[in-house]
Design an enzyme around this catalytic site. Structure first.
Site, short mmCIF file in Angstrom:
data_model
loop_
_atom_site.label_atom_id
_atom_site.label_comp_id
_atom_site.label_asym_id
_atom_site.label_seq_id
_atom_site.Cartn_x
_atom_site.Cartn_y
_atom_site.Cartn_z
N GLU A 1 0.84 -1.19 0.00
CA GLU A 1 0.00 0.00 0.00
C GLU A 1 0.88 1.24 0.00
O GLU A 1 1.94 1.27 0.63
CB GLU A 1 -0.92 0.00 1.22
CG GLU A 1 -1.93 1.12 1.22
CD GLU A 1 -3.01 0.90 2.28
OE1 GLU A 1 -3.90 1.78 2.39
OE2 GLU A 1 -2.97 -0.13 2.98
N GLY B 1 0.80 5.86 -1.18
CA GLY B 1 0.01 7.06 -1.22
C GLY B 1 -1.06 7.07 -2.30
O GLY B 1 -2.07 7.77 -2.18
N LYS C 1 -3.18 -3.13 -9.42
CA LYS C 1 -2.95 -1.88 -8.70
C LYS C 1 -4.26 -1.11 -8.61
O LYS C 1 -4.80 -0.65 -9.61
CB LYS C 1 -1.89 -1.04 -9.42
CG LYS C 1 -1.52 0.26 -8.72
CD LYS C 1 -0.38 0.93 -9.47
CE LYS C 1 0.04 2.23 -8.82
NZ LYS C 1 1.16 2.86 -9.57
N ASP D 1 10.19 8.16 -11.65
CA ASP D 1 10.33 7.78 -10.24
C ASP D 1 11.24 6.57 -10.10
O ASP D 1 10.90 5.60 -9.44
CB ASP D 1 8.96 7.49 -9.62
CG ASP D 1 8.99 7.52 -8.08
OD1 ASP D 1 9.92 8.14 -7.53
OD2 ASP D 1 8.10 6.94 -7.46
#
Length: 223
Positions: free
Chosen positions: A35, A37, A56, A154
Site C-alpha cells: 500500500e 500514497g 494496482k 520515479d
C-alpha cells in the site's frame, strides 16, 4: 506507489486478505501485497486466463477536488496504457487497464521476489559489481521506455524488483508521462521521490530522458 511489495515472499496475514472481490468481472482479488500514497496493490487471479496477476487499485487523495480526481484518473488510465506498450524483459508487463468504480485498475504481471530497496535494507551497500549489474538492467528498461516515448519519473530502489529467478524488473510507471501528450498533467505538479529527483524537475522544468538517468545515478550511489 510501488509494485515493490508484490514480490515479497512473506505469508499473507488476515488483514491482507481481500473479500474475494471481482474487479471488472474478471480479476478476483486474493491478497493485499502493498500500500502507498496512491492506492493498494493486490495479488489477484485472472478468471479468464486462469493466471495470477498483480492489480494496482488506484485511490485519489480524499481531499482532492472532484474535477481533479477525474483528471487524475484519466491521466493514470492513459499512462497505464502507455506502459502497456513497452515490451522488454526488464520492464514489468502491463496486461490490462480495467475500469471499476469510475477509476482505473492497472493489471500487471506478478513478479515474485524482493525490491532492490529491501535488498539494500537487509544487506546494506552491495559490491560495486552487483550495483553495476542491476544498473545495466535498469538502463536497458529505461532505453525501452524512452524509445516508446515514455518517461518513468520515479526511478528508485523501491521500484526495482529483483525476481526470484534473478531478473531485474523496473516497475511502477504510474506517474509516467508520454512525450507529446502532456495535456492531462497538472501544471506545476511535482511527482516522484524527492531524494531521487533530478534538479530540472525540482525546478519545475520540462523533464526528459536525462531526468530518469539522473535518478538512476542516485540509485546507484545509494546502492
Amino acid at each position: 506507489m510501488s509494485q515493490g511489495p508484490v514480490g515479497s515472499d512473506g505469508g499473507p496475514s488476515d488483514e491482507g486478505r481481500a473479500p474475494q472481490r471481482l474487479v471488472s468481472g474478471r480479476y478476483r482479488l486474493l491478497e493485499r501485497l502493498g500500500e502507498g500514497g496512491m492506492g493498494v496493490v493486490w495479488r489477484a487471479r485472472d478468471e479468464v486466463l486462469g493466471r495470477e496477476v498483480a492489480v494496482k487499485e488506484v485511490r485519489a487523495p480524499a481531499d482532492l477536488d472532484p474535477r481533479e480526481v477525474h483528471r487524475l484518473y484519466a491521466r493514470l488510465e492513459r499512462e497505464g496504457w502507455a506502459a502497456a506498450r513497452i515490451s522488454h524483459p526488464n520492464v514489468v508487463t502491463v496486461h490490462d487497464v480495467a475500469a471499476e468504480d469510475g477509476r482505473p485498475w492497472i493489471v500487471m504481471e506478478l513478479v515474485r521476489g524482493l525490491t532492490f530497496a529491501e535488498v539494500l535494507e537487509a544487506e546494506g551497500p552491495v559490491p560495486p559489481e552487483r550495483a553495476a549489474a542491476v544498473g545495466l538492467e535498469v538502463l536497458a528498461a529505461l532505453r525501452a521506455a524512452h524509445g516508446a516515448g515514455v518517461l518513468h519519473r520515479d526511478v528508485k530502489p523501491g521500484n526495482v524488483l529483483i525476481a526470484n529467478d534473478g531478473r531485474v524488473v523496473l516497475s511502477d510507471f504510474g506517474i509516467a508521462v508520454v512525450e507529446g501528450n502532456t495535456a492531462l498533467t497538472m501544471t506545476g505538479e511535482l511527482v516522484g521521490s524527492p531524494e531521487f529527483l533530478a534538479p530540472e524537475r525540482a525546478l519545475g522544468r520540462v523533464p526528459g530522458p536525462e531526468s530518469d538517468l539522473w535518478s538512476l545515478g542516485v540509485m546507484l550511489y545509494a546502492a
